[in-house]
Design a protein around this motif. Structure first.
Motif, short mmCIF file in Angstrom:
data_model
loop_
_atom_site.label_atom_id
_atom_site.label_comp_id
_atom_site.label_asym_id
_atom_site.label_seq_id
_atom_site.Cartn_x
_atom_site.Cartn_y
_atom_site.Cartn_z
N GLY A 135 0.81 -1.20 0.00
CA GLY A 135 0.00 0.00 0.00
C GLY A 135 0.85 1.26 0.00
O GLY A 135 0.56 2.21 -0.73
N ASP B 27 1.92 3.87 -3.50
CA ASP B 27 1.73 5.32 -3.47
C ASP B 27 3.01 6.05 -3.89
O ASP B 27 2.97 7.05 -4.60
CB ASP B 27 1.34 5.78 -2.06
CG ASP B 27 -0.10 5.44 -1.70
OD1 ASP B 27 -0.89 5.13 -2.62
OD2 ASP B 27 -0.43 5.48 -0.50
N ARG C 161 1.47 2.97 -9.03
CA ARG C 161 0.57 1.81 -8.92
C ARG C 161 0.68 0.89 -10.11
O ARG C 161 0.51 -0.32 -9.99
CB ARG C 161 -0.86 2.31 -8.74
CG ARG C 161 -1.09 2.88 -7.36
CD ARG C 161 -1.99 4.08 -7.34
NE ARG C 161 -1.91 4.74 -6.04
CZ ARG C 161 -2.04 6.03 -5.86
NH1 ARG C 161 -2.24 6.82 -6.90
NH2 ARG C 161 -1.96 6.56 -4.67
N SER D 206 -7.71 -0.34 -5.87
CA SER D 206 -8.58 0.61 -5.18
C SER D 206 -7.96 1.99 -5.10
O SER D 206 -8.63 3.02 -5.34
CB SER D 206 -8.90 0.10 -3.77
OG SER D 206 -9.58 -1.13 -3.81
N SER D 207 -6.67 2.07 -4.78
CA SER D 207 -6.03 3.38 -4.68
C SER D 207 -5.89 4.04 -6.05
O SER D 207 -5.95 5.27 -6.16
CB SER D 207 -4.65 3.25 -4.00
OG SER D 207 -3.82 2.35 -4.69
N SER E 62 -7.51 7.70 -7.07
CA SER E 62 -6.61 8.76 -7.55
C SER E 62 -6.95 9.24 -8.96
O SER E 62 -6.57 10.35 -9.33
CB SER E 62 -5.16 8.26 -7.54
OG SER E 62 -4.75 7.96 -6.23
N GLU F 55 1.86 9.23 -5.73
CA GLU F 55 1.65 10.42 -4.91
C GLU F 55 2.99 11.02 -4.51
O GLU F 55 4.02 10.33 -4.49
CB GLU F 55 0.84 10.04 -3.67
CG GLU F 55 -0.57 9.62 -4.02
CD GLU F 55 -1.35 9.11 -2.83
OE1 GLU F 55 -0.82 9.14 -1.72
OE2 GLU F 55 -2.49 8.67 -3.02
N ASN G 184 -13.86 1.73 1.83
CA ASN G 184 -12.72 2.29 1.10
C ASN G 184 -12.83 3.80 0.97
O ASN G 184 -11.84 4.52 1.09
CB ASN G 184 -12.61 1.65 -0.29
CG ASN G 184 -12.19 0.19 -0.23
OD1 ASN G 184 -11.70 -0.27 0.79
ND2 ASN G 184 -12.40 -0.53 -1.31
N THR H 34 -10.24 6.67 2.99
CA THR H 34 -9.35 7.56 2.22
C THR H 34 -9.94 8.96 2.03
O THR H 34 -9.34 9.78 1.32
CB THR H 34 -9.08 6.96 0.83
OG1 THR H 34 -10.34 6.76 0.15
CG2 THR H 34 -8.37 5.63 0.94
N LYS I 252 -3.11 7.18 0.31
CA LYS I 252 -4.35 6.43 0.10
C LYS I 252 -4.09 4.92 0.18
O LYS I 252 -4.87 4.17 0.76
CB LYS I 252 -4.95 6.78 -1.26
CG LYS I 252 -5.53 8.19 -1.37
CD LYS I 252 -6.22 8.38 -2.72
CE LYS I 252 -6.85 9.76 -2.83
NZ LYS I 252 -5.84 10.82 -2.93
N GLY I 253 -2.97 4.50 -0.41
CA GLY I 253 -2.63 3.07 -0.37
C GLY I 253 -2.41 2.59 1.05
O GLY I 253 -2.86 1.50 1.42
N LEU J 234 -5.83 2.25 2.78
CA LEU J 234 -6.54 1.05 2.34
C LEU J 234 -5.88 -0.21 2.87
O LEU J 234 -6.55 -1.20 3.18
CB LEU J 234 -6.59 1.02 0.81
CG LEU J 234 -7.46 2.09 0.14
CD1 LEU J 234 -7.29 2.05 -1.37
CD2 LEU J 234 -8.92 1.89 0.51
#
Length: 541
Positions: A66, A70, A74, A120-121, A125, A191, A383, A387, A394-395, A398
């Motif tokens: 996670g 970030d 990803r 998900s992240s 994003s 990020e 989720n 976040t 964010k990762g 999560l």
């Protein structure tokens, strides 16, 4: 279709396939454990390490992947994770020894653990806010359906091929395709990061998580409290907590120096995030309750053992529908209402198991209701909450949520198993209190012949007179009977006692899931004003 829209479609499609593949493997092995143990000539206790090692690998990889997804991108991490999962799958299939097999399972877990987090992240994003819920709902549907269908698909592949190696070889071509298209079609996102990667924090976090999860996997027996009192449990839990406390202290000092810690302490001081983690752990406990659906269908509904796994299908399909529906509702109504509805629907579904189900069509309806509620919870709302208003990490957020869910899934089975064991432990007392009346009614309804009645009297008179007859005494009585009708009457009476014990045990299990679902509802009500205050607080960011 615009390039951006096309890229988003490709990304969500590839992430869904990856998530489904990884989720399937978490349960697919259960269908072949006995076969795998036999092929390596190991005991069931040793064979269980194939599951334990995978669980530990997931627990370690989730928070690390996670964070570094970030930081480094990803797309890159998705390709790395899929490659590790594919390599691990190939090595598992080719394992020459049991030790090699365990190492390969660990590699596989290190790859599979982060795919859902990365997907998900990426959604959070790159997708506009009004479409995030729907996309996360689709990912959640793939994750939930894959996990639930794993044992079923494993049984089918094993039946068709007769070879457990194909359970893992099937992942290899899928992984190759995902790597190729992922490299070509997924847009890179990451990020802003500050300073060097937190190497010491990464090691501390890995060892802390490994220690806690290993302690949790050692919980066994019929009593959670008794298990917690053993050194293999409390020793590792205590060591993990100490390491985790040290990690928080270290990361706080690193944040004060404008570093980039592996576990951002700023996340852990957010009341909204902490409540979301608690709901995540409860969602894992609810998900663990679904593991017992096949055994319930077998021991309570009388489904043949070889077909019991297929009765997970209604629940799996309803979970997928629920996850997709939950995503749409999050976009329209917000995450709090969706969490509330999911807990309420899940509670209704699970309370029907001990109070309403007598026949299979009732079982299907109850499974669909429980699955719908669970799917809604496993999709988008948590989720989004984890976040919300995060500009970075964010990762990591999560990953913490997934780890909390994994902890819930690890602890809950011991509690559930305790209810089942206590139910079956009542069999001797049920024989003493109810068997005579049950047998008498069945004999009267069967209209036995005089010869059968005479045989019954002869066999009963030969039974021990001291004390109350036990289940073993009645089993011995059954062996002495020759009249087929009388034998069926006695067997059906014994089966009814076993069914009553199963009803008692599974009743306790499902009532406990109702309590957990009610706690989700309560936490949603608590979370509403907490979240509102946090959103109004200018210092929230």
């Amino acid at each position: 279709m615009s390039n951006k829209s096309s890229s988003s479609t490709w990304a969500i499609t590839l992430f869904c396939i990856g998530v489904f593949m990884a989720a399937l493997d978490n349960g697919i092995i259960s269908a072949a454990l006995t076969t795998i143990n036999s092929s390596f000539d190991v005991s069931a206790n040793w064979g269980a390490w194939g599951v334990t090692v995978y669980t530990l690998g997931l627990a370690i990889s989730i928070p690390i992947v996670g964070k570094i997804s970030d930081r480094y991108g990803r797309k890159k991490l998705f390709i790395v994770e899929v490659a590790l999962f594919g390599l691990g799958s190939l090595l598992v299939a080719l394992s020459p020894t049991f030790g090699f097999y365990l190492v390969a399972r660990f590699i596989q877990a290190m790859g599979g653990g982060g795919i859902f987090i990365i997907g998900s992240s990426h959604v959070l994003s790159t997708f506009p806010v009004e479409k995030q819920g729907k996309a996360l709902g689709i990912l959640g549907a793939m994750n939930g359906v894959g996990a639930i269908l794993g044992p079923n698909l494993g049984s089918i592949i094993l039946d068709v091929t007769g070879n457990w190696h194909f359970l893992f070889l099937i992942n290899v071509p899928i992984a190759v395709i995902l790597i190729m298209f992922g490299w070509l079609k997924i847009q890179e996102t990451k990020e802003p990061s500050v300073g060097k990667l937190d190497g010491l924090g990464t090691i501390l976090l890995s060892v802390a998580v490994l220690s806690i999860m290993y302690g949790l996997t050692n919980i066994e027996g019929t009593s959670l409290l008794e298990s917690l009192a053993t050194a293999d449990v409390y020793g590792f839990l205590f060591a993990g907590i100490v390491l985790f406390a040290g990690l928080i202290f270290y990361n706080r000092s690193l944040e004060n120096r404008n570093g980039d810690p592996i576990l951002p302490v700023s996340l852990l001081v957010r009341p909204t995030y902490l409540l979301t983690l608690l709901i995540g752990a409860l969602s894992g406990a609810l998900l663990a309750g679904m593991i017992y659906i096949p055994s319930f269908s077998e021991q309570v509904l009388g489904v043949a053992a070889e077909y019991s796994g297929y009765w997970m299908t209604p629940l799996a399909l309803a979970s997928g529908l629920g996850a997709a529906l939950g995503g749409v509702l999050v976009d329209k109504k917000g995450p709090i209402l969706v969490v509330f509805l999911s807990g309420f629907i899940t509670a209704i579904g699970f309370v029907l198991f001990p109070t309403w189900i007598d026949v299979k069509w009732q079982f299907v309806i109850s499974s669909c209701i429980a699955g719908l509620g669970m799917g809604i919870l496993l999709g988008a709302p948590l989720n989004i909450l984890a976040t919300e208003r995060l500009e970075k990490d964010k990762g990591s957020a999560l990953a913490g949520l997934s780890l909390a869910r994994q902890i819930g899934m690890t602890i809950a089975p011991t509690i559930y198993a305790g209810f089942i064991v206590r139910g079956f432990n009542q069999i001797p007392s049920l024989f003493q209190s109810d068997f005579g009346n049950i047998l008498q009614k069945k004999m009267e309804a069967a209209d036995l012949s005089p010869e059968a009645m005479q045989e019954f009297q002869q066999v009963v008179s030969a039974m021990p007179t001291a004390g109350t007859p036990s289940d073993a005494d009645y089993a011995h009585l059954l062996e002495q009977i020759h009249d087929p009708t009388l034998k069926d009457v006695i067997q059906s009476s014994i089966d009814q006692i076993t069914w009553m014990a199963a009803q008692e045990g599974y009743g306790g299990l499902f009532y406990s899931t109702v309590v957990i679902a009610a706690m989700v509802v309560l936490l949603a009500l608590i979370l509403k004003p907490v979240r509102k205050k946090a959103l109004q607080d200018t210092s929230y960011d």
